[in-house]
Write an enzyme that holds these catalytic residues in place. Sequence first.
Site, short mmCIF file in Angstrom:
data_model
loop_
_atom_site.label_atom_id
_atom_site.label_comp_id
_atom_site.label_asym_id
_atom_site.label_seq_id
_atom_site.Cartn_x
_atom_site.Cartn_y
_atom_site.Cartn_z
N SER A 76 0.71 -1.31 0.10
CA SER A 76 0.02 0.08 0.00
C SER A 76 1.30 1.75 -0.28
CB SER A 76 -0.97 0.14 1.06
OG SER A 76 -1.27 1.32 1.56
N TYR B 52 -1.95 5.56 -4.33
CA TYR B 52 -2.97 7.44 -4.20
C TYR B 52 -2.66 8.01 -4.72
CZ TYR B 52 -5.97 4.21 -0.72
OH TYR B 52 -6.52 3.40 -0.48
N THR C 231 -5.18 2.36 -7.71
CA THR C 231 -6.65 2.65 -6.79
C THR C 231 -7.50 3.96 -7.36
OG1 THR C 231 -5.78 1.86 -5.12
CG2 THR C 231 -8.14 2.71 -4.18
N LYS D 222 -7.42 -1.25 -9.85
CA LYS D 222 -7.80 -0.75 -8.95
C LYS D 222 -9.36 -0.88 -8.65
CE LYS D 222 -7.96 -3.11 -3.76
NZ LYS D 222 -8.13 -1.87 -3.36
N HIS E 140 -13.41 -2.16 -2.63
CA HIS E 140 -12.06 -1.33 -1.65
C HIS E 140 -12.62 -2.37 0.04
CE1 HIS E 140 -9.33 1.33 -0.77
NE2 HIS E 140 -9.67 1.30 0.61
C1 LIG Z 1 -7.98 -1.92 7.15
C2 LIG Z 1 -7.65 -2.07 5.17
C3 LIG Z 1 -6.65 -1.26 4.49
C4 LIG Z 1 -7.28 -1.24 3.18
N1 LIG Z 1 -6.45 -0.07 3.19
C5 LIG Z 1 -6.20 -0.24 1.11
C6 LIG Z 1 -5.05 1.21 0.45
O1 LIG Z 1 -3.72 1.90 1.49
N2 LIG Z 1 -5.35 0.17 -0.84
C7 LIG Z 1 -6.29 -0.03 -1.80
O2 LIG Z 1 -6.21 0.84 -2.48
N3 LIG Z 1 -6.94 -0.98 -0.33
C8 LIG Z 1 -6.97 -1.26 1.02
N4 LIG Z 1 -7.80 -1.75 1.38
C9 LIG Z 1 -8.50 -2.33 0.51
C10 LIG Z 1 -7.43 -4.05 0.39
O3 LIG Z 1 -7.27 -3.69 -0.82
C11 LIG Z 1 -8.91 -4.89 -0.76
O4 LIG Z 1 -9.94 -4.16 -1.72
C12 LIG Z 1 -10.35 -5.31 0.46
O5 LIG Z 1 -9.38 -5.56 1.76
C13 LIG Z 1 -10.13 -6.55 -0.53
O6 LIG Z 1 -11.63 -7.09 0.88
P1 LIG Z 1 -10.83 -8.52 1.97
O7 LIG Z 1 -10.34 -7.48 2.89
O8 LIG Z 1 -12.73 -8.69 2.66
O9 LIG Z 1 -10.54 -9.79 1.36
C14 LIG Z 1 -7.42 -1.84 2.68
C15 LIG Z 1 -8.58 -2.18 3.46
C16 LIG Z 1 -9.22 -2.87 4.43
C17 LIG Z 1 -9.39 -4.08 5.52
C1 LIG Z 2 -3.95 7.84 2.34
C2 LIG Z 2 -4.64 8.06 3.28
C3 LIG Z 2 -5.75 6.91 3.08
C4 LIG Z 2 -5.30 5.56 4.22
C5 LIG Z 2 -6.31 5.17 3.33
C6 LIG Z 2 -6.63 3.84 3.23
C7 LIG Z 2 -7.51 2.78 2.99
O1 LIG Z 2 -7.32 2.19 1.75
C8 LIG Z 2 -7.94 1.92 3.57
O2 LIG Z 2 -8.35 2.21 5.06
O3 LIG Z 2 -9.38 1.73 3.08
#
Ligand SMILES: Cc1cc2nc3c(=O)[nH]c(=O)nc-3n(C[C@H](O)[C@H](O)[C@H](O)COP(=O)(O)O)c2cc1C
Ligand SMILES: CCCCCCC(=O)C(=O)O
Length: 366
Positions: free
Chosen positions: A108, A131, A157, A231, A255
Site C-alpha cells: 500500500s 493513491y 486505486t 483497482k 475496496h
Molecule cells: C484495513 C484496510 C486497509 C486498506 N488499505 C488499502 C490501501 O491502502 N489501498 C488500497 O488500494 N486498498 C486498501 N484496502 C482495500 C484492499 O486492498 C482490498 O480491496 C480489500 O481489503 C479486499 O477485501 P477483503 O478485506 O474482504 O479481502 C484496505 C482494506 C482494509 C481492510
Molecule cells: C491517504 C491515506 C488513505 C489511507 C486509506 C487506507 C485505505 O485505503 C483504507 O483504509 O481502506
Amino acid sequence: MAGDPTNLKEIEEVARQCLPKMFYDFFRGGAEDEFTLRENVDAFQRIRINPRVLIDVSNINMSSSFLGFNLSAPILVAPTSGHKLAHPQGEVATARAAAACNTIMVQSFSSSCTIEEVASSCNAVRFFQLYVYKRRDISALLVQRAESCGFKAIVLTADTPRIGRREADIKNKMIAIKSSNLDGLLSYDAISARDGGSKLETFANETIDPSLCWKDIGWLKSITKLPILIKGILSVEDARKAVEVGVSGIIVSNHGARQLDHVPATISVLEEVVKGIDGAVPVLIDGGIRRGTDVFKSIALGAKAVMIGRPIIYGLAANGEEGAIKVIQMLKNELELTMALAGCPTVKDITRSHVQTPTDRFRSLL
Ligand SMILES: Cc1cc2nc3c(=O)[nH]c(=O)nc-3n(C[C@H](O)[C@H](O)[C@H](O)COP(=O)(O)O)c2cc1C
Ligand SMILES: CCCCCCC(=O)C(=O)O
C-alpha cells in the site's frame, strides 16, 4: 498460534483478542451500514460448485501466473495500509510471508514500512499501490522510488476520490496512520492536533486528489515504464475504458466494502466484467474471499487470481510473519482440496461449468 485456529474466521477471532479496539475496528470495518461488507461474503455462499467425478486427482497443481510472474497458487496479497498497527514488523513481515508462499504482495501507498525497507527485506515479487495526491509530485516520487526498488507493477486505486464513511472510525476518532513513505514529504501535525471524528478520514480527504480522471492515466504512463493495473472496477463500462487507456490488468474490487455502501458484491459482477472486455487483459478480484471454495468460484467465473486483504492483517496481528503465512497456507490447502473434490487437477481445469450462480438457477426455471 493461540487457540489453534482451523479457518480464517477463527484467525480473525484471535486477532480481535490481540488488537486494541480502535485498530480492530479499523481493519474489520466497512462503510455506513456495512451492507456490502456482508454481501461480499454472502454472495460467495449463493454460488454452488458442480463437482465432476472419476477424474484422476492424485496430483493437484495449483500453480498459476500473473503478468508473467509465477505463483504457487492464484492468491495474491491485496494492498492494505498500516501493518504496524497489527504487528511491529509491519509490511516487512507481510512481504516475507508472501515470499515464503511464492506469491505477489501489493504494498500500500499508506504502508507503515517504507518502499525501501520492504524491498530489501525479501525476494517477493512486489507491486506498488498508488493513491494520487493533490501534491502529484509526491505520488510521482513514490512511483519512481518503487520502480527503482524493483517493484514490478503499479496498482492505481480508482475508487477513493474521498474516503468512505466508516462509522466505527468516526466514533473511535481513528488516528491518521503514519506512512513512513511520506516522511519529510508531508506533515501530520495539523491533523493530529485537530479535534473531531476520524483523523484518517480528514488526512485522506485533505491529501488525495478527487479530480483524478481517465485522462490522468496518460500522466501516470508518462512517469513510469511499469505495467499499470486499475483497482476498484465494478462495471463493464469502466473495465472497457481501462482497456482503452491501455492498462495491463483490472482489479474488480469495492475496496473491501469500505468506500461506497450498497455497491454490488465483487463476485456478483466479476463475470460480466470479464466477458465485457473479452480477455483483453487479465482480471483479478478481491473482497470477501475467506475460503478455498471462494478462490475456486472466482477462477470459474473468469478471474485470473484473487487478492486477500483483511485475512492477511488478522494473520499478522495473531502471529506476525508466521500468522500471515498460515493464512495463505490455509487458503491454499482449502483450494487444493476443493480442486480434488471438484475434479480439477490444475487451475486451467476450473471452468464456468463447475459453478452455478443465482442467475443460472433463475434461467433454468424459465
Ligand atoms: C484495513 C484496510 C486497509 C486498506 N488499505 C488499502 C490501501 O491502502 N489501498 C488500497 O488500494 N486498498 C486498501 N484496502 C482495500 C484492499 O486492498 C482490498 O480491496 C480489500 O481489503 C479486499 O477485501 P477483503 O478485506 O474482504 O479481502 C484496505 C482494506 C482494509 C481492510
Ligand atoms: C491517504 C491515506 C488513505 C489511507 C486509506 C487506507 C485505505 O485505503 C483504507 O483504509 O481502506
